[in-house]
Design a protein around this motif. Structure first.
Motif, PDB file in Angstrom:
ATOM      1  N   PRO A  28       0.706  -1.255   0.085  1.00 53.54           N
ATOM      2  CA  PRO A  28      -0.185   0.271  -0.264  1.00 53.54           C
ATOM      3  C   PRO A  28       1.002   1.458  -0.082  1.00 53.54           C
ATOM      4  CG  PRO A  28       0.052  -0.778   2.114  1.00 53.54           C
ATOM      5  CD  PRO A  28       0.604  -2.075   1.148  1.00 53.54           C
ATOM      6  N   VAL A  29       2.143   1.217   0.128  1.00 51.97           N
ATOM      7  CA  VAL A  29       3.055   2.279   0.158  1.00 51.97           C
ATOM      8  C   VAL A  29       3.956   2.200  -1.036  1.00 51.97           C
ATOM      9  CG1 VAL A  29       2.728   2.842   2.406  1.00 51.97           C
ATOM     10  CG2 VAL A  29       4.672   1.384   1.697  1.00 51.97           C
ATOM     11  N   GLY A  30       4.843   3.166  -1.556  1.00 50.24           N
ATOM     12  CA  GLY A  30       5.766   3.139  -2.292  1.00 50.24           C
ATOM     13  C   GLY A  30       7.306   2.692  -2.054  1.00 50.24           C
ATOM     14  N   TYR A  31       7.665   1.877  -2.420  1.00 46.33           N
ATOM     15  CA  TYR A  31       9.049   1.760  -2.117  1.00 46.33           C
ATOM     16  C   TYR A  31      10.314   1.951  -3.165  1.00 46.33           C
ATOM     17  CZ  TYR A  31       7.395  -1.243   1.746  1.00 46.33           C
ATOM     18  OH  TYR A  31       6.627  -1.970   2.634  1.00 46.33           O
ATOM     19  N   LEU A  45       5.772  -1.115  -8.032  1.00 42.81           N
ATOM     20  CA  LEU A  45       4.487  -0.528  -8.925  1.00 42.81           C
ATOM     21  C   LEU A  45       3.728   0.470  -8.040  1.00 42.81           C
ATOM     22  CD1 LEU A  45       3.168  -4.096 -10.261  1.00 42.81           C
ATOM     23  CD2 LEU A  45       4.506  -2.213 -11.566  1.00 42.81           C
ATOM     24  N   THR A  46       3.699   0.210  -6.925  1.00 43.96           N
ATOM     25  CA  THR A  46       2.642   1.108  -6.141  1.00 43.96           C
ATOM     26  C   THR A  46       3.406   2.694  -6.114  1.00 43.96           C
ATOM     27  OG1 THR A  46       2.219  -0.436  -4.618  1.00 43.96           O
ATOM     28  CG2 THR A  46       1.908   1.824  -4.017  1.00 43.96           C
ATOM     29  N   GLY A  47       4.756   2.638  -6.050  1.00 46.23           N
ATOM     30  CA  GLY A  47       5.574   4.073  -6.089  1.00 46.23           C
ATOM     31  C   GLY A  47       5.445   4.541  -7.681  1.00 46.23           C
ATOM     32  N   ALA A  48       5.494   3.548  -8.674  1.00 51.21           N
ATOM     33  CA  ALA A  48       5.286   4.025  -9.991  1.00 51.21           C
ATOM     34  C   ALA A  48       3.898   4.702 -10.133  1.00 51.21           C
ATOM     35  CB  ALA A  48       5.644   3.055 -10.949  1.00 51.21           C
ATOM     36  N   ALA A  49       2.648   3.931  -9.815  1.00 51.23           N
ATOM     37  CA  ALA A  49       1.463   4.742  -9.879  1.00 51.23           C
ATOM     38  C   ALA A  49       1.354   5.692  -8.997  1.00 51.23           C
ATOM     39  CB  ALA A  49       0.484   3.359  -9.183  1.00 51.23           C
ATOM     40  N   MET A  50       1.971   5.925  -7.788  1.00 49.29           N
ATOM     41  CA  MET A  50       1.948   7.365  -7.194  1.00 49.29           C
ATOM     42  C   MET A  50       2.217   8.573  -7.947  1.00 49.29           C
ATOM     43  SD  MET A  50       2.737   5.924  -3.554  1.00 49.29           S
ATOM     44  CE  MET A  50       2.786   7.433  -2.606  1.00 49.29           C
ATOM     45  N   ILE A  51       3.378   8.228  -8.658  1.00 50.62           N
ATOM     46  CA  ILE A  51       4.119   9.305  -9.409  1.00 50.62           C
ATOM     47  C   ILE A  51       3.394   9.443 -10.908  1.00 50.62           C
ATOM     48  CG2 ILE A  51       6.335  10.066 -10.698  1.00 50.62           C
ATOM     49  CD1 ILE A  51       7.828   8.280  -8.465  1.00 50.62           C
ATOM     50  N   GLY A  52       2.630   8.412 -10.953  1.00 50.74           N
ATOM     51  CA  GLY A  52       1.959   8.598 -12.314  1.00 50.74           C
ATOM     52  C   GLY A  52       2.762   8.332 -13.598  1.00 50.74           C
ATOM     53  N   VAL A  53       3.892   7.573 -13.423  1.00 49.96           N
ATOM     54  CA  VAL A  53       4.708   7.157 -14.683  1.00 49.96           C
ATOM     55  C   VAL A  53       4.881   5.548 -14.728  1.00 49.96           C
ATOM     56  CG1 VAL A  53       6.920   7.698 -15.617  1.00 49.96           C
ATOM     57  CG2 VAL A  53       5.613   9.740 -14.416  1.00 49.96           C
ATOM     58  N   PRO A 119      26.827   4.669  -0.769  1.00 45.50           N
ATOM     59  CA  PRO A 119      25.508   4.415  -0.190  1.00 45.50           C
ATOM     60  C   PRO A 119      24.228   4.647  -0.887  1.00 45.50           C
ATOM     61  CG  PRO A 119      26.586   6.598  -0.097  1.00 45.50           C
ATOM     62  CD  PRO A 119      27.632   5.830  -0.861  1.00 45.50           C
ATOM     63  N   LEU A 120      23.186   3.967  -0.538  1.00 44.12           N
ATOM     64  CA  LEU A 120      22.024   4.050  -1.034  1.00 44.12           C
ATOM     65  C   LEU A 120      21.190   4.310  -0.327  1.00 44.12           C
ATOM     66  CD1 LEU A 120      21.863   0.377  -2.870  1.00 44.12           C
ATOM     67  CD2 LEU A 120      22.297   2.511  -3.955  1.00 44.12           C
ATOM     68  N   LEU A 121      20.070   4.855  -0.636  1.00 39.73           N
ATOM     69  CA  LEU A 121      18.921   5.506   0.151  1.00 39.73           C
ATOM     70  C   LEU A 121      17.718   4.798   0.000  1.00 39.73           C
ATOM     71  CD1 LEU A 121      19.219   7.723   2.458  1.00 39.73           C
ATOM     72  CD2 LEU A 121      18.018   9.338   0.541  1.00 39.73           C
ATOM     73  N   ARG A 122      16.914   3.817   1.140  1.00 41.62           N
ATOM     74  CA  ARG A 122      15.850   3.345   0.975  1.00 41.62           C
ATOM     75  C   ARG A 122      14.673   4.199   1.165  1.00 41.62           C
ATOM     76  NH1 ARG A 122      17.133  -1.186  -2.023  1.00 41.62           N
ATOM     77  NH2 ARG A 122      18.248  -2.955  -0.963  1.00 41.62           N
ATOM     78  N   VAL A 123      13.742   4.297   0.501  1.00 42.26           N
ATOM     79  CA  VAL A 123      12.801   5.211   0.648  1.00 42.26           C
ATOM     80  C   VAL A 123      11.367   4.659   0.892  1.00 42.26           C
ATOM     81  CG1 VAL A 123      11.563   7.466  -0.248  1.00 42.26           C
ATOM     82  CG2 VAL A 123      14.186   7.185  -0.580  1.00 42.26           C
ATOM     83  N   VAL A 124      10.465   4.978   2.016  1.00 35.72           N
ATOM     84  CA  VAL A 124       9.044   4.612   1.846  1.00 35.72           C
ATOM     85  C   VAL A 124       8.305   5.608   1.598  1.00 35.72           C
ATOM     86  CG1 VAL A 124       7.204   3.698   3.188  1.00 35.72           C
ATOM     87  CG2 VAL A 124       9.482   2.744   3.504  1.00 35.72           C
ATOM     88  N   LEU A 125       7.393   5.815   0.692  1.00 32.61           N
ATOM     89  CA  LEU A 125       6.692   6.655   0.044  1.00 32.61           C
ATOM     90  C   LEU A 125       5.282   6.590   0.393  1.00 32.61           C
ATOM     91  CD1 LEU A 125       7.658   9.056  -1.720  1.00 32.61           C
ATOM     92  CD2 LEU A 125       6.746   7.940  -3.803  1.00 32.61           C
ATOM     93  N   THR A 126       4.619   7.524   1.193  1.00 35.91           N
ATOM     94  CA  THR A 126       3.364   7.368   1.769  1.00 35.91           C
ATOM     95  C   THR A 126       2.337   8.486   1.141  1.00 35.91           C
ATOM     96  OG1 THR A 126       4.108   6.149   3.633  1.00 35.91           O
ATOM     97  CG2 THR A 126       1.827   7.037   3.604  1.00 35.91           C
ATOM     98  N   ASP A 127       1.182   8.108   0.579  1.00 38.98           N
ATOM     99  CA  ASP A 127       0.311   9.328   0.281  1.00 38.98           C
ATOM    100  C   ASP A 127      -0.472   9.775   1.656  1.00 38.98           C
ATOM    101  OD1 ASP A 127      -1.592  10.723  -1.004  1.00 38.98           O
ATOM    102  OD2 ASP A 127      -2.102   9.471  -2.526  1.00 38.98           O
ATOM    103  N   ILE A 128       0.052  11.148   1.582  1.00 43.45           N
ATOM    104  CA  ILE A 128      -0.943  12.062   2.815  1.00 43.45           C
ATOM    105  C   ILE A 128      -1.654  12.769   2.174  1.00 43.45           C
ATOM    106  CG2 ILE A 128       1.163  11.333   4.458  1.00 43.45           C
ATOM    107  CD1 ILE A 128       2.117  14.317   3.792  1.00 43.45           C
ATOM    108  N   THR A 129      -2.243  12.747   1.053  1.00 49.45           N
ATOM    109  CA  THR A 129      -3.098  13.865   0.326  1.00 49.45           C
ATOM    110  C   THR A 129      -4.329  14.240   1.518  1.00 49.45           C
ATOM    111  OG1 THR A 129      -2.159  13.250  -1.602  1.00 49.45           O
ATOM    112  CG2 THR A 129      -4.024  14.749  -1.523  1.00 49.45           C
ATOM    113  N   GLU A 130      -4.967  13.072   1.540  1.00 47.70           N
ATOM    114  CA  GLU A 130      -6.171  13.374   2.460  1.00 47.70           C
ATOM    115  C   GLU A 130      -5.821  13.701   3.639  1.00 47.70           C
ATOM    116  OE1 GLU A 130      -9.149  13.132   1.266  1.00 47.70           O
ATOM    117  OE2 GLU A 130      -8.212  12.791  -0.812  1.00 47.70           O
TER     118      GLU A 130
END
Length: 323
Positions: A28-31, A45-53, A119-130
């Motif tokens: 349910p979140v973007g990685y 796929l969730t992350g890509a869908a959030m970005i819309g690309v 170094p790499l950066l692991r990112v969790v992307l959460t939609d907080i629009t609402e």
């Protein structure tokens, strides 16, 4: 026998891998993973869908290019901070999606440092629009008048406190105007509060058109409004003249006829032309005022003097020193 066990183990490993891929892609979140240059090296796929690309079009592109431009500096600072930290770092940004729509997101980042590797950066992307919309709605209710969308008394007090502090630092004058509409009650009494509300909304718009962006127009209550002018001159007479120009502009704007149309449910529209002037009390202040309540009280007294003098006019009073 050993071959059968090996095949079974490989099958179970493949099934486990498939489950992991499903969980990863359909979470349910973007990685996503960013390299030390801020490029996207991996995204679900969730992350890509959030970005819309499409996912393949995101790989090896800078993540910053998919942000609302005003947030790019914030991401840069956050990115450097996250790379230098061993702890999870969070920030909130706005994504500019592929269809040019925007969503608010929270980034939770942690740096992975492996010896001998960049170094790499692991990112969790959460939609907080609402959540952001809800917080903004709550803030609006707390600090803005629901009818006119002008600042309410709470926000006005804060703006006055800020302005008094700025005056003490700069030596510039500021002015507080207290306005009351002169002919509002007959409209309310004859046509009802709905028509009165339409006039108040129009008054708010006219007031806003008379001031600068740095000034504040607030609804004080009922048919009373307050205008706060800041960053006037360091000379009192010049500041008074500047304030008088704005007050005269407000008097003229509010005295223009109002053409109001209400839309009662299941009834014919009602259109009314109404004339409504205003009385304005003004306090000019610099560094001698230390009390918000006293400032408003002085302007209120000046407004009543303007009414007493015949309405549709301006009355200046000196700010009283209060400590």
């Amino acid at each position: 026998m050993q071959n059968d066990n090996l095949r079974q183990t490989l099958l179970e490993l493949e099934q486990a891998r498939d489950r992991y891929v499903d969980f990863y892609d359909l979470a349910p979140v973007g990685y996503l993973t960013l390299n030390d240059k801020g490029m996207i090296s991996e995204i679900n796929l969730t992350g890509a869908a959030m970005i819309g690309v499409e996912r393949h079009a995101l790989l090896n592109h800078r993540f910053s290019q998919f942000l609302n431009p005003e947030y790019r500096d914030r991401l840069y600072r956050h990115f450097l901070h996250a790379l230098a930290s061993d702890d999870t770092q969070s920030c909130e940004l706005a994504l500019q999606r592929g269809d040019n729509s925007a969503i608010n997101v929270q980034l939770d980042c942690i740096c992975l440092n492996k010896q001998g590797q960049a170094p790499l950066l692991r990112v969790v992307l959460t939609d907080i629009t609402e959540r952001t919309k809800s917080e903004e709605a709550i803030r609006k209710l707390a600090f803005y008048d629901t009818l006119t969308q002008l600042p309410n008394r709470r926000l006005l007090d804060d703006r006055i406190e800020q302005t008094m502090a700025a005056c003490r630092r700069s030596g510039e004058y500021a002015a507080l105007m207290f306005l009351d509409l002169d002919n509002f009650k007959p409209l309310n009494d004859h046509y009802g509060h709905g028509m009165g509300d339409l006039l108040l909304i129009e008054v708010a718009q006219r007031l806003l058109s008379c001031v600068r962006g740095i000034d504040t127009v607030a609804r004080f209550g009922g048919d009373e409004f307050v205008v706060l002018l800041r960053e006037l001159d360091t000379d009192e007479s010049v500041s008074r003249a500047q304030t008088a120009l704005v007050a005269d502009k407000i008097l003229a704007a509010l005295a223009e006829p109002y053409r109001l149309t209400s839309h009662p449910a299941d009834q014919t529209n009602i259109t009314v032309e109404h004339r409504c002037t205003s009385s304005i009390g003004v306090v000019l202040f610099q560094d001698q005022v230390h009390n918000c309540e006293e400032l408003i009280k002085n302007a209120d007294i000046a407004m009543y003097q303007a009414k007493h003098d015949g309405r549709n006019r301006i009355h200046f009073v000196a700010a009283r020193i209060s400590r």
